[in-house]
Scaffold this active site. Sequence first.
Site, PDB file in Angstrom:
ATOM      1  N   ARG A 158      20.390  92.479  55.963  1.00 48.90           N
ATOM      2  CA  ARG A 158      21.265  91.332  56.247  1.00 48.90           C
ATOM      3  C   ARG A 158      22.671  91.756  55.859  1.00 48.90           C
ATOM      4  O   ARG A 158      22.980  91.874  54.667  1.00 48.90           O
ATOM      5  CB  ARG A 158      20.833  90.097  55.452  1.00 48.90           C
ATOM      6  N   HIS A 185      20.654  86.765  65.142  1.00 47.88           N
ATOM      7  CA  HIS A 185      19.564  86.543  64.175  1.00 47.88           C
ATOM      8  C   HIS A 185      18.246  86.618  64.966  1.00 47.88           C
ATOM      9  O   HIS A 185      17.528  85.620  65.122  1.00 47.88           O
ATOM     10  CB  HIS A 185      19.756  85.175  63.518  1.00 47.88           C
ATOM     11  N   GLN A 188      14.709  85.336  63.648  1.00 47.61           N
ATOM     12  CA  GLN A 188      14.626  83.873  63.572  1.00 47.61           C
ATOM     13  C   GLN A 188      14.297  83.306  64.959  1.00 47.61           C
ATOM     14  O   GLN A 188      13.436  82.441  65.106  1.00 47.61           O
ATOM     15  CB  GLN A 188      15.958  83.299  63.071  1.00 47.61           C
ATOM     16  N   ASP A 280      22.269  74.288  64.097  1.00 44.68           N
ATOM     17  CA  ASP A 280      22.451  75.193  62.961  1.00 44.68           C
ATOM     18  C   ASP A 280      23.648  74.664  62.174  1.00 44.68           C
ATOM     19  O   ASP A 280      24.370  73.761  62.648  1.00 44.68           O
ATOM     20  CB  ASP A 280      22.704  76.627  63.491  1.00 44.68           C
ATOM     21  N   CYS A 319      17.206  76.345  61.948  1.00 44.40           N
ATOM     22  CA  CYS A 319      16.760  77.578  61.283  1.00 44.40           C
ATOM     23  C   CYS A 319      16.778  77.450  59.765  1.00 44.40           C
ATOM     24  O   CYS A 319      16.111  78.227  59.077  1.00 44.40           O
ATOM     25  CB  CYS A 319      17.634  78.747  61.733  1.00 44.40           C
ATOM     26  N   ARG A 347       8.408  82.331  60.096  1.00 43.36           N
ATOM     27  CA  ARG A 347       9.147  83.556  59.764  1.00 43.36           C
ATOM     28  C   ARG A 347       8.184  84.557  59.127  1.00 43.36           C
ATOM     29  O   ARG A 347       8.239  85.749  59.399  1.00 43.36           O
ATOM     30  CB  ARG A 347      10.295  83.271  58.774  1.00 43.36           C
TER      31      ARG A 347
HETATM   32  N1  NVA Z   1      24.433  80.664  61.276  1.00 46.30           N
HETATM   33  C1  NVA Z   1      23.934  80.712  59.916  1.00 46.30           C
HETATM   34  C2  NVA Z   1      22.496  81.083  59.930  1.00 46.30           C
HETATM   35  C3  NVA Z   1      21.856  81.113  58.565  1.00 46.30           C
HETATM   36  C4  NVA Z   1      20.413  81.477  58.600  1.00 46.30           C
HETATM   37  C5  NVA Z   1      24.757  81.709  59.124  1.00 46.30           C
HETATM   38  O1  NVA Z   1      25.082  82.782  59.652  1.00 46.30           O
HETATM   39  O2  NVA Z   1      25.101  81.425  57.979  1.00 46.30           O
HETATM   40  N1   CP Z   2      16.989  80.920  58.413  1.00 48.18           N
HETATM   41  C1   CP Z   2      17.266  81.877  57.517  1.00 48.18           C
HETATM   42  O1   CP Z   2      17.510  83.030  57.860  1.00 48.18           O
HETATM   43  O2   CP Z   2      17.203  81.457  56.239  1.00 48.18           O
HETATM   44  P1   CP Z   2      17.673  82.298  54.967  1.00 48.18           P
HETATM   45  O3   CP Z   2      19.163  82.417  55.033  1.00 48.18           O
HETATM   46  O4   CP Z   2      17.222  81.466  53.792  1.00 48.18           O
HETATM   47  O5   CP Z   2      17.021  83.625  54.996  1.00 48.18           O
END
Ligand code: NVA
Ligand code: CP
Length: 366
Positions: A158, A185, A188, A280, A319, A347
Amino acid sequence: MHESSAATSPSFPQPISPDLHPVPQPVIEPLADRVISLGGPVEGKLGTFTISARLRNRSVLNDTDLARDEITEVLETAARLKKLRQNGKPHNYLPGKTLGMLFQHPSTRTRVSFEAGMAQLGGQAIFLGVNDLQMKRGETIADTAQVLSRYVDGIAARVSTHDELLQLSGAASIPVFNCLTDKSHPLQALADLLTLQERCGSLAGLKLAYLGDGNNMCHSLLLTSAAMGVNLAVAAPAAHQPDPEVVKHASWLASGSGATVTISDDPLAAARDADAIYTDVHVSMGQKDGPARAVALAPYKVTTAVMAAGRPNAVFMHCLPMHRDQEVAAEVADGPQSVIFDQAENRLHLHKAILLHSLCTPNRAH
Ligand code: NVA
Ligand code: CP
């Protein structure tokens, strides 16, 4: 039988002169290597689990890395693994395998489902928060990737920017899995398709409405839905619509799968007759213009009125993590149409499927 005949009968032309460019030789995989059998009698109590070999040693960096039939197989594997877990059946098909987890941002679902998933598959995961690595003191991501490649079998990452993910995978000699970048992502979105499939039976022809920021999540839903024949309607204000290149790519995929892709600024039109309504957070990790973004996106909140525009049995999806009463009304998030915790659970099963396909070692006794 097939192995020896494939290996000994090269029926393709050889280069006639060493001065000419070599004629590319087709790679003929022995039949036995196109199907992998894991577990079975030689492994004690483990039941035989058969999958195709085509995703072995493959990374998942972009939503388009898996073709439609590969996505179908991954979803099927995830459903099979889910059933094994629900029935308490052992499925430790990755003994001795190790996953490195390089995370530059916080995570609950992705981190825990990968760590638990690796343990359930008989392997182990090592969480590598960026603040605990020498990257904090300037070691490059490429050097880190080369070092990790000497220790572990795969890397779940990540990272802040998609470019960093590409640098990481470019320097690594092992599979890398995108666990969220600023651009996408993918895992997801795949888990979300598993949830939709469980709810609706099949994916092709469904309508998914996405309301809110045209962000990483929106991009992955666009590309993955389009590949699988799910019609996607995005509603976002003009300044926050998805990347036009992603929309173009999704439209091309949709033309092949028979799906449609619609981008507008009208939330009720997007939600009309939808089978699922997705949102989201309005401000993603790393975005600097939070307050302005929150104001611009406020009209795209998923309310009971928006849900009422969908089909009577439409589901609400997110998500997570979410901010109740910002992008979604609390009564929708916590109401009977919400499937958010099924998405979170899936997931786990989806990640296990990806890990199994990519990291497994075939059981040569079969
Ligand atoms: N769009 C959000 C997704 C988190 C799982 C982010 O990037 O923070
Ligand atoms: N949806 C998702 O990726 O959650 P986290 O940020 O908790 O991993």
